[in-house]
Design a protein around this motif. Structure first.
Motif, PDB file in Angstrom:
ATOM      1  N   PHE A  66       1.064  -0.844   0.074  1.00  0.00           N
ATOM      2  CA  PHE A  66      -0.002   0.202   0.302  1.00  0.00           C
ATOM      3  C   PHE A  66       0.837   1.426   0.161  1.00  0.00           C
ATOM      4  CE2 PHE A  66      -3.742  -2.147   2.371  1.00  0.00           C
ATOM      5  CZ  PHE A  66      -3.866  -3.005   1.284  1.00  0.00           C
ATOM      6  N   THR A  67       0.266   2.570  -0.477  1.00  0.00           N
ATOM      7  CA  THR A  67       1.284   3.879  -0.496  1.00  0.00           C
ATOM      8  C   THR A  67       0.442   4.817  -0.021  1.00  0.00           C
ATOM      9  OG1 THR A  67       2.723   2.712  -2.050  1.00  0.00           O
ATOM     10  CG2 THR A  67       1.953   4.897  -2.259  1.00  0.00           C
ATOM     11  N   ILE A  68       0.486   5.523   0.669  1.00  0.00           N
ATOM     12  CA  ILE A  68      -0.252   6.393   0.877  1.00  0.00           C
ATOM     13  C   ILE A  68       0.448   7.827   0.709  1.00  0.00           C
ATOM     14  CG2 ILE A  68       0.412   6.939   2.695  1.00  0.00           C
ATOM     15  CD1 ILE A  68      -2.144   8.042   4.543  1.00  0.00           C
ATOM     16  N   SER A  69      -0.536   9.289  -0.042  1.00  0.00           N
ATOM     17  CA  SER A  69       0.207   9.877  -1.081  1.00  0.00           C
ATOM     18  C   SER A  69      -0.952  10.656  -0.060  1.00  0.00           C
ATOM     19  CB  SER A  69       0.083  10.346  -2.220  1.00  0.00           C
ATOM     20  OG  SER A  69      -0.901   9.754  -2.780  1.00  0.00           O
ATOM     21  N   ARG A  70      -0.511  12.494  -0.681  1.00  0.00           N
ATOM     22  CA  ARG A  70      -1.550  12.975  -0.582  1.00  0.00           C
ATOM     23  C   ARG A  70      -1.534  14.427  -0.968  1.00  0.00           C
ATOM     24  NH1 ARG A  70      -0.710  15.440   5.766  1.00  0.00           N
ATOM     25  NH2 ARG A  70      -1.729  17.174   5.533  1.00  0.00           N
ATOM     26  N   ASP A  71      -2.801  15.040  -2.065  1.00  0.00           N
ATOM     27  CA  ASP A  71      -2.581  16.095  -2.913  1.00  0.00           C
ATOM     28  C   ASP A  71      -3.227  17.274  -2.207  1.00  0.00           C
ATOM     29  OD1 ASP A  71      -3.323  18.055  -5.471  1.00  0.00           O
ATOM     30  OD2 ASP A  71      -3.600  16.070  -6.547  1.00  0.00           O
ATOM     31  N   ASN A  72      -1.827  17.826  -1.991  1.00  0.00           N
ATOM     32  CA  ASN A  72      -2.572  19.378  -1.092  1.00  0.00           C
ATOM     33  C   ASN A  72      -3.728  20.379  -1.925  1.00  0.00           C
ATOM     34  OD1 ASN A  72      -1.049  19.011   0.913  1.00  0.00           O
ATOM     35  ND2 ASN A  72       0.220  19.806   0.608  1.00  0.00           N
ATOM     36  N   ALA A  73      -3.176  20.551  -3.688  1.00  0.00           N
ATOM     37  CA  ALA A  73      -4.085  20.984  -4.364  1.00  0.00           C
ATOM     38  C   ALA A  73      -5.299  21.105  -4.344  1.00  0.00           C
ATOM     39  CB  ALA A  73      -3.431  21.116  -5.760  1.00  0.00           C
ATOM     40  N   LYS A  74      -5.827  19.315  -4.700  1.00  0.00           N
ATOM     41  CA  LYS A  74      -6.733  18.664  -4.544  1.00  0.00           C
ATOM     42  C   LYS A  74      -7.464  18.597  -3.503  1.00  0.00           C
ATOM     43  CE  LYS A  74      -6.120  16.279  -8.909  1.00  0.00           C
ATOM     44  NZ  LYS A  74      -6.407  14.946  -9.984  1.00  0.00           N
ATOM     45  N   ASN A  75      -6.690  18.978  -2.087  1.00  0.00           N
ATOM     46  CA  ASN A  75      -7.250  19.176  -0.940  1.00  0.00           C
ATOM     47  C   ASN A  75      -7.589  17.106  -0.386  1.00  0.00           C
ATOM     48  OD1 ASN A  75      -6.760  20.830  -0.114  1.00  0.00           O
ATOM     49  ND2 ASN A  75      -8.526  22.069  -0.965  1.00  0.00           N
ATOM     50  N   THR A  76      -6.936  16.019  -0.854  1.00  0.00           N
ATOM     51  CA  THR A  76      -6.821  15.113  -1.168  1.00  0.00           C
ATOM     52  C   THR A  76      -5.845  13.926  -0.665  1.00  0.00           C
ATOM     53  OG1 THR A  76      -8.947  15.066  -3.081  1.00  0.00           O
ATOM     54  CG2 THR A  76      -7.913  12.816  -2.590  1.00  0.00           C
ATOM     55  N   VAL A  77      -6.104  12.784   0.124  1.00  0.00           N
ATOM     56  CA  VAL A  77      -5.237  11.666   0.546  1.00  0.00           C
ATOM     57  C   VAL A  77      -5.979  10.873   0.068  1.00  0.00           C
ATOM     58  CG1 VAL A  77      -6.569  11.536   3.274  1.00  0.00           C
ATOM     59  CG2 VAL A  77      -4.500  11.091   2.380  1.00  0.00           C
ATOM     60  N   TYR A  78      -5.106   9.787  -1.124  1.00  0.00           N
ATOM     61  CA  TYR A  78      -4.236   8.572  -0.916  1.00  0.00           C
ATOM     62  C   TYR A  78      -4.277   7.614  -0.591  1.00  0.00           C
ATOM     63  CZ  TYR A  78      -6.126  11.802  -4.903  1.00  0.00           C
ATOM     64  OH  TYR A  78      -6.552  13.023  -5.632  1.00  0.00           O
ATOM     65  N   LEU A  79      -5.088   6.845  -0.967  1.00  0.00           N
ATOM     66  CA  LEU A  79      -5.102   4.355  -0.154  1.00  0.00           C
ATOM     67  C   LEU A  79      -4.372   4.168  -1.289  1.00  0.00           C
ATOM     68  CD1 LEU A  79      -3.552   3.019   1.933  1.00  0.00           C
ATOM     69  CD2 LEU A  79      -5.356   2.358   2.114  1.00  0.00           C
ATOM     70  N   GLN A  80      -2.841   3.874  -2.071  1.00  0.00           N
ATOM     71  CA  GLN A  80      -3.271   3.534  -3.419  1.00  0.00           C
ATOM     72  C   GLN A  80      -2.711   1.448  -3.231  1.00  0.00           C
ATOM     73  OE1 GLN A  80      -3.458   3.560  -6.457  1.00  0.00           O
ATOM     74  NE2 GLN A  80      -2.934   1.530  -6.893  1.00  0.00           N
ATOM     75  N   MET A  81      -3.620   0.710  -3.281  1.00  0.00           N
ATOM     76  CA  MET A  81      -3.870  -0.548  -2.635  1.00  0.00           C
ATOM     77  C   MET A  81      -3.425  -1.567  -3.329  1.00  0.00           C
ATOM     78  SD  MET A  81      -7.034  -0.695   0.379  1.00  0.00           S
ATOM     79  CE  MET A  81      -8.127  -0.801  -1.375  1.00  0.00           C
ATOM     80  N   ASN A  82      -1.968  -2.416  -3.111  1.00  0.00           N
ATOM     81  CA  ASN A  82      -1.853  -3.024  -5.350  1.00  0.00           C
ATOM     82  C   ASN A  82      -1.433  -4.394  -4.135  1.00  0.00           C
ATOM     83  OD1 ASN A  82      -1.712  -0.849  -6.646  1.00  0.00           O
ATOM     84  ND2 ASN A  82       0.500  -0.818  -6.071  1.00  0.00           N
ATOM     85  N   SER A  83      -1.894  -5.362  -4.476  1.00  0.00           N
ATOM     86  CA  SER A  83      -1.107  -6.598  -4.398  1.00  0.00           C
ATOM     87  C   SER A  83      -2.530  -7.436  -3.082  1.00  0.00           C
ATOM     88  CB  SER A  83      -0.068  -7.168  -4.281  1.00  0.00           C
ATOM     89  OG  SER A  83       0.773  -7.266  -4.850  1.00  0.00           O
ATOM     90  N   LEU A  84      -3.757  -6.870  -3.568  1.00  0.00           N
ATOM     91  CA  LEU A  84      -4.485  -6.853  -2.674  1.00  0.00           C
ATOM     92  C   LEU A  84      -5.139  -8.946  -2.474  1.00  0.00           C
ATOM     93  CD1 LEU A  84      -6.377  -4.893  -3.755  1.00  0.00           C
ATOM     94  CD2 LEU A  84      -5.823  -4.845  -1.694  1.00  0.00           C
ATOM     95  N   LYS A  85      -5.303  -8.725  -0.858  1.00  0.00           N
ATOM     96  CA  LYS A  85      -5.168 -10.306  -0.392  1.00  0.00           C
ATOM     97  C   LYS A  85      -6.773 -10.553   0.574  1.00  0.00           C
ATOM     98  CE  LYS A  85      -0.428 -10.595   0.969  1.00  0.00           C
ATOM     99  NZ  LYS A  85       0.403 -10.848   2.446  1.00  0.00           N
ATOM    100  N   PRO A  86      -7.445 -11.830   0.546  1.00  0.00           N
ATOM    101  CA  PRO A  86      -8.435 -11.281   0.754  1.00  0.00           C
ATOM    102  C   PRO A  86      -8.842 -10.878   2.412  1.00  0.00           C
ATOM    103  CG  PRO A  86      -7.893 -13.172  -0.496  1.00  0.00           C
ATOM    104  CD  PRO A  86      -7.023 -12.835  -0.143  1.00  0.00           C
ATOM    105  N   GLU A  87      -7.817 -11.261   3.347  1.00  0.00           N
ATOM    106  CA  GLU A  87      -7.478  -9.964   4.500  1.00  0.00           C
ATOM    107  C   GLU A  87      -7.365  -9.066   4.293  1.00  0.00           C
ATOM    108  OE1 GLU A  87      -5.540 -12.541   3.057  1.00  0.00           O
ATOM    109  OE2 GLU A  87      -3.720 -12.816   4.065  1.00  0.00           O
ATOM    110  N   ASP A  88      -7.404  -8.293   3.108  1.00  0.00           N
ATOM    111  CA  ASP A  88      -7.531  -6.359   3.292  1.00  0.00           C
ATOM    112  C   ASP A  88      -8.916  -5.754   3.323  1.00  0.00           C
ATOM    113  OD1 ASP A  88      -4.898  -6.498   0.688  1.00  0.00           O
ATOM    114  OD2 ASP A  88      -4.825  -6.785   3.347  1.00  0.00           O
ATOM    115  N   THR A  89     -10.209  -7.761   3.077  1.00  0.00           N
ATOM    116  CA  THR A  89     -11.456  -7.997   2.903  1.00  0.00           C
ATOM    117  C   THR A  89     -11.810  -6.524   4.206  1.00  0.00           C
ATOM    118  OG1 THR A  89     -11.950  -8.417   1.285  1.00  0.00           O
ATOM    119  CG2 THR A  89     -13.589  -8.309   2.718  1.00  0.00           C
ATOM    120  N   VAL A  90     -12.589  -5.216   4.454  1.00  0.00           N
ATOM    121  CA  VAL A  90     -12.395  -4.456   5.705  1.00  0.00           C
ATOM    122  C   VAL A  90     -13.369  -3.278   5.210  1.00  0.00           C
ATOM    123  CG1 VAL A  90     -11.225  -5.841   7.279  1.00  0.00           C
ATOM    124  CG2 VAL A  90     -10.673  -3.937   5.911  1.00  0.00           C
ATOM    125  N   VAL A  91     -14.317  -2.053   6.078  1.00  0.00           N
ATOM    126  CA  VAL A  91     -13.984  -0.654   5.624  1.00  0.00           C
ATOM    127  C   VAL A  91     -12.466  -0.327   6.252  1.00  0.00           C
ATOM    128  CG1 VAL A  91     -15.814   0.745   6.586  1.00  0.00           C
ATOM    129  CG2 VAL A  91     -16.448  -2.062   6.037  1.00  0.00           C
TER     130      VAL A  91
END
Length: 119
Positions: A66-91
């Protein structure tokens, strides 16, 4: 501060998903932004954080996937999730910890977004 998280959905094992979290205010001065997740019947756990200076921290369970990033211009924070596993199934919840900020002090939560990883 109001946070709106979205981007959840169904993804296959090994797939990727990006979760944006939009803030109602400028995020350039918000100290720490992050993502948490919570499975049914379990405590909410920290996934990733990013400070106003760009320092990032990850839970061991998602480090290098996973990679977290923030874009101040868009007032948005992102969570890029790669190689997802079944145990990542959550809220997933986005969070702002601005207890020590100059303004808008406090801890804020967005609504959750469900990610389901099919096996």
């Amino acid at each position: 501060v109001q946070l709106q998280a979205f981007g959840g959905g169904l993804v296959q094992t090994g797939g990727s998903r990006r979760l944006p979290c939009a803030s109602s205010v400028n995020i350039f001065s918000l100290n720490v932004m992050g993502w948490y997740r919570q499975a049914p019947g379990k405590q909410r756990e920290a996934v990733a954080h990013i400070t106003v200076g760009g320092i990032k921290n990850y839970a061991d369970s998602v480090n290098a996937r996973f990679t977290i990033s923030r874009d101040n211009a868009k007032n948005t924070v992102y969570l890029q999730m790669n190689s997802l596993k079944p145990e990542d199934t959550v809220v997933y919840f986005c969070n702002v910890d601005n207890r020590y900020g100059l303004t808008q002090r406090g801890i804020y939560w967005g609504q959750g977004t469900q990610v389901t990883v099919s096996s």
